[in-house]
Write a protein that holds these residues in place. Sequence first.
Motif, mmCIF file in Angstrom:
data_model
loop_
_atom_site.group_PDB
_atom_site.id
_atom_site.type_symbol
_atom_site.label_atom_id
_atom_site.label_comp_id
_atom_site.label_asym_id
_atom_site.label_seq_id
_atom_site.Cartn_x
_atom_site.Cartn_y
_atom_site.Cartn_z
ATOM 1 N N VAL A 23 0.890 -1.230 -0.153
ATOM 2 C CA VAL A 23 0.021 0.000 0.028
ATOM 3 C C VAL A 23 0.767 1.206 0.051
ATOM 4 N N TRP A 27 0.713 4.027 -2.961
ATOM 5 C CA TRP A 27 0.316 5.404 -2.515
ATOM 6 C C TRP A 27 1.463 6.215 -2.762
ATOM 7 N N GLN A 28 2.743 6.176 -2.431
ATOM 8 C CA GLN A 28 3.751 7.183 -2.515
ATOM 9 C C GLN A 28 4.444 7.203 -3.765
ATOM 10 N N GLY A 79 -3.552 4.827 -3.655
ATOM 11 C CA GLY A 79 -3.411 3.895 -2.273
ATOM 12 C C GLY A 79 -4.751 3.315 -1.778
#
Length: 318
Positions: A23, A27-28, A79
């Motif tokens: 995740v 996400w990042q 995410g």
Amino acid sequence: MFLELAYKAKHDWWRYLIGAVIVFFAWQLLGGLPLLAAVLIEMGPEILSLAEEEDTMKMLQVLDSNLAFFLLLFMFAVGLGALFLVYRLLHKQPILEATTARKKVDWGRFWFGFGIIAAFTIVATVIDYQLRPEDFIWNFKLVPFLILALIAVVMVPLQTSFEEYLFRGYFMQGLGVLAGNKWFPLITTSVLFGALHMWNPEVEKLGYIIMVYYIGTGLLLGIMTLMDDGLELALGFHFGNNLIGALLITADWTAFQTNSILRDVSEPTAGLDIILPVVIVYPIFLFIMAKTYKWDNWKEKLFGKVKPPELLKYSEEM
């Protein structure tokens, strides 16, 4: 009971560790690629000097505010998609059981949570504007605001849902099973939620005292989830807080730079205005919800054991 639902899924500790890594990566890194590309196209080689200064705010300010707002929220949408895949593929857990202990999602609770914070934010802002009109400027421009509203209505619920499913859902259920109690996941997820916001520009501007607000908000949302056996109230509350905030007011030092109705041009201070909402307003919210949904047995729901369903059923029969 909400935390015990994790026992029905594959709940080995290593699954939660792998899931969290997946995740975070989505996400990042994956979610941030469009934002990075947009800044690179706009700035070219100049981005290297800002990267050395670690000045993310200046990087974002080179973009149109609506575009920057969309791309920031897009990261959370990616995410959320990754988290839902982790639920289904790694844990074999239906999204419903990651959402609520009820047989179906209670949208009435969602909109109640939304309404209580939306009403409070609007009323508080109007009062603040009346008391300190010199601290605000009228920022409203029809077309940019309408674009902002469209982006916010579509993307903000994805951002807030990601944070709720990750902290009050995934981490809270996983830590509940691993720790065997409810207070540890409540405290841990509240601190982690606060830590998520540590790199917000508000922290640099106001200092670490604002972490009281962020951690306190995480604690509020966690208590809602445990007392109500589901995410619905927390999902609605978080959505209402961020949506109304994005549309109503912005400032040069906040995480979301938006084409909102008002711009706060005052010099911010950190003190009672940060602490009072946590120690006075938040308990009032919980009191209203407790009366509305007839919450009881607070000690058990906040500090009790998390047991496999068969043991829970046996202890209740005893």
